[in-house]
Write an enzyme that holds these catalytic residues in place. Structure first.
Site, PDB file in Angstrom:
ATOM      1  N   ILE A  73      46.103  57.068  22.980  1.00  0.00           N
ATOM      2  CA  ILE A  73      45.571  58.201  23.751  1.00  0.00           C
ATOM      3  C   ILE A  73      46.164  58.198  25.152  1.00  0.00           C
ATOM      4  O   ILE A  73      46.176  59.211  25.820  1.00  0.00           O
ATOM      5  CB  ILE A  73      44.028  58.170  23.843  1.00  0.00           C
ATOM      6  CG1 ILE A  73      43.523  56.941  24.604  1.00  0.00           C
ATOM      7  CG2 ILE A  73      43.398  58.272  22.463  1.00  0.00           C
ATOM      8  CD1 ILE A  73      42.084  57.065  25.077  1.00  0.00           C
ATOM      9  N   ASP A  74      46.669  57.037  25.608  1.00  0.00           N
ATOM     10  CA  ASP A  74      47.143  56.919  26.996  1.00  0.00           C
ATOM     11  C   ASP A  74      48.472  57.634  27.241  1.00  0.00           C
ATOM     12  O   ASP A  74      48.829  57.904  28.375  1.00  0.00           O
ATOM     13  CB  ASP A  74      47.326  55.439  27.374  1.00  0.00           C
ATOM     14  CG  ASP A  74      46.066  54.630  27.176  1.00  0.00           C
ATOM     15  OD1 ASP A  74      44.970  55.209  27.253  1.00  0.00           O
ATOM     16  OD2 ASP A  74      46.180  53.412  26.933  1.00  0.00           O
ATOM     17  N   MET A 104      40.175  57.399  30.605  1.00  0.00           N
ATOM     18  CA  MET A 104      41.028  56.267  30.226  1.00  0.00           C
ATOM     19  C   MET A 104      42.494  56.535  30.593  1.00  0.00           C
ATOM     20  O   MET A 104      42.820  57.574  31.160  1.00  0.00           O
ATOM     21  CB  MET A 104      40.892  55.979  28.747  1.00  0.00           C
ATOM     22  CG  MET A 104      39.627  55.228  28.395  1.00  0.00           C
ATOM     23  SD  MET A 104      39.600  54.794  26.640  1.00  0.00           S
ATOM     24  CE  MET A 104      38.291  53.566  26.637  1.00  0.00           C
ATOM     25  N   ARG A 154      27.212  61.594  41.654  1.00  0.00           N
ATOM     26  CA  ARG A 154      26.954  60.888  40.394  1.00  0.00           C
ATOM     27  C   ARG A 154      28.285  60.487  39.774  1.00  0.00           C
ATOM     28  O   ARG A 154      29.303  61.168  39.976  1.00  0.00           O
ATOM     29  CB  ARG A 154      26.230  61.809  39.400  1.00  0.00           C
ATOM     30  CG  ARG A 154      24.841  62.204  39.831  1.00  0.00           C
ATOM     31  CD  ARG A 154      23.853  61.044  39.631  1.00  0.00           C
ATOM     32  NE  ARG A 154      22.485  61.459  39.869  1.00  0.00           N
ATOM     33  CZ  ARG A 154      21.871  61.402  41.055  1.00  0.00           C
ATOM     34  NH1 ARG A 154      22.514  60.955  42.125  1.00  0.00           N
ATOM     35  NH2 ARG A 154      20.611  61.792  41.165  1.00  0.00           N
ATOM     36  N   GLN A 196      36.692  59.185  24.237  1.00  0.00           N
ATOM     37  CA  GLN A 196      38.032  59.780  24.229  1.00  0.00           C
ATOM     38  C   GLN A 196      38.877  59.301  23.046  1.00  0.00           C
ATOM     39  O   GLN A 196      39.889  59.901  22.712  1.00  0.00           O
ATOM     40  CB  GLN A 196      38.771  59.446  25.536  1.00  0.00           C
ATOM     41  CG  GLN A 196      38.114  60.062  26.744  1.00  0.00           C
ATOM     42  CD  GLN A 196      38.468  59.319  28.022  1.00  0.00           C
ATOM     43  OE1 GLN A 196      39.360  59.715  28.756  1.00  0.00           O
ATOM     44  NE2 GLN A 196      37.767  58.218  28.300  1.00  0.00           N
TER      45      GLN A 196
HETATM   46  O1  F6P Z   1      44.984  51.888  25.205  1.00  0.00           O
HETATM   47  C1  F6P Z   1      43.892  52.630  24.805  1.00  0.00           C
HETATM   48  C2  F6P Z   1      42.667  52.296  25.623  1.00  0.00           C
HETATM   49  O2  F6P Z   1      41.616  53.116  25.158  1.00  0.00           O
HETATM   50  C3  F6P Z   1      42.836  52.398  27.125  1.00  0.00           C
HETATM   51  O3  F6P Z   1      42.820  53.716  27.593  1.00  0.00           O
HETATM   52  C4  F6P Z   1      41.707  51.542  27.614  1.00  0.00           C
HETATM   53  O4  F6P Z   1      41.995  50.998  28.877  1.00  0.00           O
HETATM   54  C5  F6P Z   1      41.651  50.446  26.579  1.00  0.00           C
HETATM   55  O5  F6P Z   1      42.268  50.957  25.417  1.00  0.00           O
HETATM   56  C6  F6P Z   1      40.259  49.978  26.237  1.00  0.00           C
HETATM   57  O6  F6P Z   1      40.352  48.930  25.330  1.00  0.00           O
HETATM   58  P1  F6P Z   1      39.156  48.305  24.483  1.00  0.00           P
HETATM   59  O7  F6P Z   1      39.260  48.891  23.114  1.00  0.00           O
HETATM   60  O8  F6P Z   1      39.445  46.849  24.487  1.00  0.00           O
HETATM   61  O9  F6P Z   1      37.864  48.650  25.150  1.00  0.00           O
END
Ligand code: F6P
Length: 305
Positions: free
Chosen positions: A142-143, A185, A281, A289
């Protein structure tokens, strides 16, 4: 001459992303048309290391999954065979089990591996490739933070989810004349923040690529109230950081490649409230996401992959 391909394996690794099942289905149906056999390695490489299973993937196994989020193969972001977690009496150590992966792969008669993953999983796939495993990588996250590809599947759905959240926040922010700080994220990149922030008409968008100045953020917010728009929406990427300062990490984050971000929205909301006096907030969209049905766009790109 290379041997003809007859039998392939598919694995999904790292954080899940909408569209994984669409890729699996497309790969399986295409391979079967070519007369190949297809198997799914469960949970990254765990299936090859005897810690999970290997399942046959035929048309029946992939029927009706294009629209489903997650992955029918399961996944993990603690599944690096080069640094595999091993439980010992006084904690956890890591061991290099990559040779075992290669041996199991060959023993099972696989000719090639389709590795669907983000930067961590594709780095692992690349290391396995260097050790002799024939690998095709499919860019997932997703990043949208992978090099050597223009876009990754999962990103579009995450942006839709974040934009929808921003749309919904507008009415409550306006009714209460509040400032909302929304954390999205993206790890060390601001793709989701930028795209969702622009399409969701946020007033301030903060990205890791451009360290922010709190004074300017507060001035922008004050300007809105002075001009009669008595609320503000700030979108902040989880990896954003103030100029000269540092990023915020989750309390349980461990050092290394997997160090998790978290906390920037809360921190920023406090600072904005302190400086402006406005009721503020914070909201963390988090794993929402990564969930849900892939968007039509993500399904199409996933099917093409
Ligand atoms: O790389 C995808 C992602 O959702 C990032 O956006 C986020 O920082 C990370 O993975 C979160 O990872 P976890 O599944 O360990 O909470």
């Amino acid at each position: 001459m290379n041997e003809p391909i007859r039998r392939i394996a598919i694995t999904t690794g790292g954080g899940d992303a909408p569209g994984l099942n669409a890729v699996i289905r497309a790969a399986v149906l295409s391979a079967i048309q070519l007369g190949w056999e297809v198997f799914g390695i469960r949970k990254g490489y765990a299936g090859l290391l005897g810690e999970d299973t290997i399942i046959p993937l035929d048309p029946q196994a992939v029927r009706g999954i294009t629209h489903l989020g997650g992955t029918i193969l399961g996944t993990t972001n603690r599944g690096d065979p080069f640094s595999w977690p091993v439980h010992v009496s006084d904690g956890i150590i890591t061991a290099d089990r990559s040779d075992e992966v290669i041996r199991a792969f060959r023993r099972l008669g696989f000719d090639a591996l389709i590795a669907i993953g983000g930067d961590g999983s594709l780095q692992i796939a690349n290391e396995l490739f260097k050790k002799g495993l024939p690998v095709v990588g499919v860019p997932k996250t997703i990043d949208n933070d992978l090099a050597a590809t223009q876009v990754t599947f999962g990103f579009n759905t995450a942006v839709e989810t974040a934009t929808d959240a921003l749309d919904k926040l507008h009415s409550t922010a306006e009714s209460h004349e509040r400032v909302f700080v929304v954390e999205v994220m993206g790890r060390h990149t601001g793709w989701i923040a930028l795209h969702a922030g622009v399409s969701g008409t946020a007033d301030v968008i903060l990205l890791p690529e451009i360290p922010y100045d709190l004074k300017k953020v507060c001035e922008k917010i004050e300007m809105r109230y002075l001009t009669g728009r008595n609320f503000a929406i700030v979108v902040v990427a989880e990896g954003a950081l103030p100029a000269g300062g540092s990023a915020s990490y989750a309390e349980d984050a461990v050092a290394g490649r997997d160090k998790r971000y978290g906390g920037i929205a809360d921190r920023l909301a406090h600072e904005i409230h302190r400086q402006t006096g406005r009721e503020t907030r914070s909201l963390v969209l988090g794993h929402l996401q990564r969930g849900g049905s892939p968007s039509a766009w993500d399904r199409l790109i996933a099917l093409r992959f």
